[in-house]
Design a protein around this motif. Structure first.
Motif, PDB file in Angstrom:
ATOM      1  N   VAL A   9       0.867  -1.206   0.020  1.00 25.12           N
ATOM      2  CA  VAL A   9      -0.020  -0.011  -0.017  1.00 25.12           C
ATOM      3  C   VAL A   9       0.619   1.124  -0.078  1.00 25.12           C
ATOM      4  O   VAL A   9       0.585   2.265  -0.796  1.00 25.12           O
ATOM      5  CB  VAL A   9      -0.737  -0.151   1.266  1.00 25.12           C
ATOM      6  N   ALA A  10       1.892   1.268   0.782  1.00 26.30           N
ATOM      7  CA  ALA A  10       2.808   2.440   0.840  1.00 26.30           C
ATOM      8  C   ALA A  10       3.353   2.648  -0.380  1.00 26.30           C
ATOM      9  O   ALA A  10       3.681   3.857  -1.017  1.00 26.30           O
ATOM     10  CB  ALA A  10       3.885   2.050   1.731  1.00 26.30           C
ATOM     11  N   THR A  11       3.799   1.684  -0.977  1.00 30.63           N
ATOM     12  CA  THR A  11       4.566   1.659  -2.333  1.00 30.63           C
ATOM     13  C   THR A  11       3.571   2.332  -3.569  1.00 30.63           C
ATOM     14  O   THR A  11       3.968   3.230  -4.146  1.00 30.63           O
ATOM     15  CB  THR A  11       4.945   0.502  -2.808  1.00 30.63           C
ATOM     16  N   LEU A  12       2.383   1.562  -3.423  1.00 36.77           N
ATOM     17  CA  LEU A  12       1.535   1.992  -4.471  1.00 36.77           C
ATOM     18  C   LEU A  12       0.769   3.330  -4.395  1.00 36.77           C
ATOM     19  O   LEU A  12       0.692   4.127  -5.261  1.00 36.77           O
ATOM     20  CB  LEU A  12       0.123   0.996  -4.459  1.00 36.77           C
ATOM     21  N   LEU A  15       3.569   5.793  -5.640  1.00 44.29           N
ATOM     22  CA  LEU A  15       3.402   5.816  -7.020  1.00 44.29           C
ATOM     23  C   LEU A  15       2.413   6.642  -7.621  1.00 44.29           C
ATOM     24  O   LEU A  15       2.398   7.259  -8.673  1.00 44.29           O
ATOM     25  CB  LEU A  15       3.543   4.416  -7.511  1.00 44.29           C
ATOM     26  N   LEU A  16       1.181   6.637  -6.968  1.00 38.51           N
ATOM     27  CA  LEU A  16       0.026   7.469  -7.277  1.00 38.51           C
ATOM     28  C   LEU A  16       0.357   8.934  -7.014  1.00 38.51           C
ATOM     29  O   LEU A  16      -0.041   9.422  -7.978  1.00 38.51           O
ATOM     30  CB  LEU A  16      -1.369   7.001  -6.335  1.00 38.51           C
ATOM     31  N   PRO A  22       1.359  17.615  -9.761  1.00 37.07           N
ATOM     32  CA  PRO A  22       1.309  18.746 -10.904  1.00 37.07           C
ATOM     33  C   PRO A  22       2.500  18.257 -11.754  1.00 37.07           C
ATOM     34  O   PRO A  22       3.804  18.034 -11.143  1.00 37.07           O
ATOM     35  CB  PRO A  22       1.727  19.696  -9.899  1.00 37.07           C
ATOM     36  N   ASP A  23       2.617  18.414 -13.069  1.00 37.52           N
ATOM     37  CA  ASP A  23       3.450  18.076 -14.009  1.00 37.52           C
ATOM     38  C   ASP A  23       4.287  19.622 -14.788  1.00 37.52           C
ATOM     39  O   ASP A  23       4.964  19.710 -15.489  1.00 37.52           O
ATOM     40  CB  ASP A  23       3.274  17.228 -15.129  1.00 37.52           C
ATOM     41  N   ARG A  24       3.616  20.538 -14.088  1.00 40.56           N
ATOM     42  CA  ARG A  24       4.083  22.020 -14.421  1.00 40.56           C
ATOM     43  C   ARG A  24       4.013  22.814 -13.425  1.00 40.56           C
ATOM     44  O   ARG A  24       3.151  22.632 -12.408  1.00 40.56           O
ATOM     45  CB  ARG A  24       3.360  22.477 -15.854  1.00 40.56           C
ATOM     46  N   ASP A  25       4.410  24.137 -13.265  1.00 40.36           N
ATOM     47  CA  ASP A  25       4.716  25.238 -12.411  1.00 40.36           C
ATOM     48  C   ASP A  25       2.992  25.878 -12.453  1.00 40.36           C
ATOM     49  O   ASP A  25       3.126  27.003 -13.029  1.00 40.36           O
ATOM     50  CB  ASP A  25       5.434  26.062 -12.398  1.00 40.36           C
ATOM     51  N   GLY A 174      -2.900  14.585  -5.874  1.00 44.31           N
ATOM     52  CA  GLY A 174      -2.486  13.397  -5.467  1.00 44.31           C
ATOM     53  C   GLY A 174      -2.928  12.730  -4.257  1.00 44.31           C
ATOM     54  O   GLY A 174      -3.278  11.679  -3.935  1.00 44.31           O
ATOM     55  N   THR A 175      -3.142  13.883  -3.223  1.00 40.76           N
ATOM     56  CA  THR A 175      -3.860  13.247  -2.072  1.00 40.76           C
ATOM     57  C   THR A 175      -5.156  13.299  -2.008  1.00 40.76           C
ATOM     58  O   THR A 175      -5.577  12.253  -1.173  1.00 40.76           O
ATOM     59  CB  THR A 175      -3.436  14.453  -1.010  1.00 40.76           C
ATOM     60  N   ALA A 176      -6.072  13.517  -2.728  1.00 44.35           N
ATOM     61  CA  ALA A 176      -7.280  13.469  -3.164  1.00 44.35           C
ATOM     62  C   ALA A 176      -7.382  11.919  -3.378  1.00 44.35           C
ATOM     63  O   ALA A 176      -8.328  11.113  -2.952  1.00 44.35           O
ATOM     64  CB  ALA A 176      -7.919  14.206  -3.954  1.00 44.35           C
ATOM     65  N   LEU A 177      -6.444  11.497  -4.328  1.00 42.32           N
ATOM     66  CA  LEU A 177      -6.620   9.995  -4.720  1.00 42.32           C
ATOM     67  C   LEU A 177      -6.287   9.180  -3.598  1.00 42.32           C
ATOM     68  O   LEU A 177      -6.906   7.919  -3.608  1.00 42.32           O
ATOM     69  CB  LEU A 177      -5.750   9.780  -5.857  1.00 42.32           C
TER      70      LEU A 177
END
Length: 526
Positions: A9-12, A15-16, A22-25, A174-177
């Protein structure tokens, strides 16, 4: 099996966060995820942020040990989210952009307001983070059966670093997922356990309650009000104050209110909150069934022996639901339950770190510069996650062997006594002034800080943080009976002390944005 599940779970989840971060600023992407979540997914994320490990384990424990009083506490948890839904959610979404400081400064601009909002945000969430982090060591010890203190401390440090990574890398989306994954696992595994417990009692809730009362050692009193607060001087008043603190405090904690800004419209926030309230209400019923089931199947003495405050009752009830003969499938299900609790701790702290880091970066550092580049502010937000998380980890290793219930209560008291009055006044009272806001935030928080050391949870009882001492001069479980009225009173006094001229000026400022706040006519910064 549990160790493998925890590691997986920690690893997955990490990765999520890497994949969805975010992939940009872009500040809107980092702070709100562009409001791209559907109402169902956003509702799941809100419910995930709202239901912490302290809620699951603490409320389940009170249900198992105190029966009716625990059930009332569980229902108050749902009522708190309903308060947020019907009163504050839409105005918060309209007034704010990224943080609670944005919402408060919308009509009362000023750097002092933002700094005060940041200080109170950290003061409200830091104790909760300590409880969640310290609880990871206890959970690992309970599930894996080890007692080495160094290993427990290592778990706290390692998992704390993982939670910082969630917040810094994943941002809001990310935290929402992770919150969505957490609530699905928690609700799914808990729902199955609740069904198994009801099956043990021939699907008759009345038989479950009767058996719980018989094995509680309290008899019929277990199913009536007064068991939780019966040892205090003013039990009825103490209960009312405690429930009011939960209702007002839970709704206004910053890691919950920040989810209002992820909705793309007022209609979306209403639909998201409808999903969140429904999910939390159903899960509260699951907690109640498992809590009563733990007492009915094991007996109250066994639950109290495992943990005097009942924090292991949820796990004990889950294990007892299988009966004497445990199959491979049931072992797998129990592993799923413990993994869901483990993920709950990870996700809860990650959300709180993100709320504190966002406030620190956006309200304190970025507010100093008129036009700070987005790249720099995002870098500050990520560094702020480390700045908040590292001291939290250190403090958690120091307090993990003490009773942590006073820390949970402190957070809810600050939410109810400082943040709730500030939001109600700031969003709805036309004459409210900047001085009144500062008096509310600081006066309400200081009142809680002054009164909390004298409460029943700190000293004077076997389950207090300092059971050998007795400096219990404030005979209540929470500070709410005094601090909540004080928070509202400080706001009123601060506004009155500002004078008529200042109040009239602030009233005109509020009228200029009133349509935006209450009806969402304009969304600044969009």
């Amino acid at each position: 099996m549990s160790l493998v599940a925890f590691s997986t779970v920690a690893t997955l989840t990490l990765l999520l966060c890497v994949m969805t971060g975010p992939d940009r600023d872009d500040l809107d992407e980092f702070y709100t995820g562009y409001g791209s979540l559907s109402p169902l997914r956003n509702g799941l994320a809100i419910a995930g942020d709202y239901i912490s490990a302290a809620t699951v384990l603490g409320t389940g424990g009170v249900v198992a040990l105190c029966g009716y009083d625990g059930l009332v506490l569980a229902l108050s948890t749902t009522l708190s989210l309903m308060l947020l839904m019907f009163l504050l959610a839409e105005p918060l979404r309209n007034a704010g952009r990224f943080t609670m400081g944005d919402a408060l400064a919308r009509r009362l601009p000023g750097r002092a307001v933002r700094i005060a909002a940041c200080v109170v945000t950290i003061a409200a969430l830091l104790p909760l983070m300590l409880v969640q982090l310290a609880g990871t060591g206890q959970l690992m010890a309970f599930v894996l059966g080890f007692s080495n203190e160094s290993l427990k401390t290592g778990c706290v440090v390692g998992l704390g670093a993982l939670m910082i990574s969630y917040a810094a890398i994943g941002g809001m989306k990310g935290t929402a997922l992770i919150q969505i994954l957490k609530i699905v696992m928690l609700f799914g595994s808990g729902g199955v356990i609740a069904v198994l417990i009801l099956h043990r009692f021939d699907w008759d809730p009345g038989a479950l309650f009767t058996a719980a009362a018989q094995h509680s050692g309290a008899g019929p009193a277990f199913l009536h009000s007064g068991l939780q607060f019966g040892g205090g001087r003013y039990p009825r008043l103490d209960m009312i104050a405690s429930e009011l603190t939960v209702v007002l405090g839970g709704a206004c904690l910053p890691h919950v209110t920040m989810r209002m800004y992820t909705a793309s419209s007022a209609r979306q926030v209403r639909r998201s909150m409808s999903w969140a309230v429904s999910i939390v209400a159903l899960f509260v019923l699951v907690i109640a069934v498992i809590g009563f089931g733990a007492t009915a199947l094991l007996g109250r003495p066994a639950v109290a022996a495992a943990d005097p405050q009942g924090n292991t009752a949820y796990l004990l009830g889950s294990r007892a639901a299988f009966g004497a003969d445990v199959s491979t499938a049931e072992t797998f299900l129990f592993t799923l339950v413990t993994t869901a609790i483990f993920l709950t701790m990870l996700a809860s702290v990650a959300g709180m770190i993100l709320a504190c880091a966002n406030s620190l970066a956006h309200d304190v550092f970025a507010a100093r510069v008129r036009e700070m580049p987005a790249r720099r502010e995002m870098a500050l937000a990520r560094l702020s996650a480390l700045a908040v998380g590292a001291p939290t980890i250190l403090l958690a290793t120091l307090v993990q062997h003490h009773s942590l219930q006073p820390l949970v209560t402190f957070s809810f008291c600050v939410g109810a006594s400082a943040l709730a009055p500030a939001l109600v006044y700031g969003l709805f009272w036309r004459r409210y002034t900047r001085s009144g806001l500062m008096a509310t935030l600081l006066g309400g928080s200081l009142t809680v800080l002054l009164l909390m050391p004298g409460t029943n949870l700190v000293s004077g009882s076997p389950i207090a943080a300092f059971p050998q001492a007795d400096f219990n001069w404030f005979p209540f479980t929470t500070t709410g009976i005094v601090s909540i009225p004080a928070g509202f009173l400080f706001g009123w006094l601060g506004t009155v002390a500002s004078g008529r001229r200042k109040a009239e000026e602030q009233r005109r400022q509020y009228e200029a944005v009133e349509g935006w706040i209450l009806a969402g006519a304009v969304r600044r910064g969009r």
